[in-house]
Write an enzyme that holds these catalytic residues in place. Structure first.
Site, PDB file in Angstrom:
ATOM      1  CD  GLU A 173      41.468  45.088  38.544  1.00 40.31           C
ATOM      2  OE1 GLU A 173      41.203  43.902  38.831  1.00 40.31           O
ATOM      3  OE2 GLU A 173      41.070  46.029  39.235  1.00 40.31           O
ATOM      4  CG  LEU A 174      42.367  39.094  32.242  1.00 35.10           C
ATOM      5  CD1 LEU A 174      42.819  38.030  33.242  1.00 35.10           C
ATOM      6  CD2 LEU A 174      41.133  38.626  31.480  1.00 35.10           C
TER       7      LEU A 174
END
Length: 147
Positions: free
Chosen positions: A86-87
């Protein structure tokens, strides 16, 4: 006057990225509720993800449809390859679309995140043992976001 269809309005104002076990029933839940009470459209998977939806596709779409991503770094954030992916996606959108990214350090030192020390170092050693090829990309994303 006809609206310009080439300019898409974001579906969410804020996307929350967090490690469920660390913060979902505490800080993240309170932050989500506070933002919504202020009329800020907020996406958190524990509230917004529909039963039966493919998780990776739904989260990827939510990240892309958000103006701001708030990343809640917690003790075990880096143990989750899901959170690190996600990051990475969030940081790509920061570079390509100028998405605003807000780091929140929940019971962790920003320098531990930036330098991958403490619990972050331990998590990355495990990822490297497992032969995960994305580790370098994840490290760069953490370093960039925590500065």
């Amino acid at each position: 006057m006809t609206p310009d269809n080439s300019i898409r309005q974001p579906k969410h104002e804020v996307f929350l990225s967090f490690r469920c076990e660390d913060t979902r029933k505490s800080f993240t839940c309170y932050l989500y509720d506070a933002l919504r009470e202020k009329g800020i459209g907020t996406y958190a998977d524990f509230k917004e993800l529909q039963r039966g939806e493919e998780i990776s596709e739904a989260l990827s779409k939510a990240i892309k449809e958000s103006m701001i991503s708030a990343i809640i770094f917690s003790q075990n954030y880096a143990t989750s390859s899901w959170c690190l992916e996600e990051l990475s996606q969030i940081m790509e959108l920061r570079h390509s679309r100028g998405q605003l990214v807000v780091p929140i350090f929940y019971h962790v030192n920003p320098s531990d995140v930036r330098k991958q020390a403490g619990s972050f170092e331990k998590a990355f050693l495990e990822h490297e043992k497992n032969g995960i090829e994305k580790v370098q990309r994840w490290r760069l994303a953490l370093t960039e976001q925590a500065t």
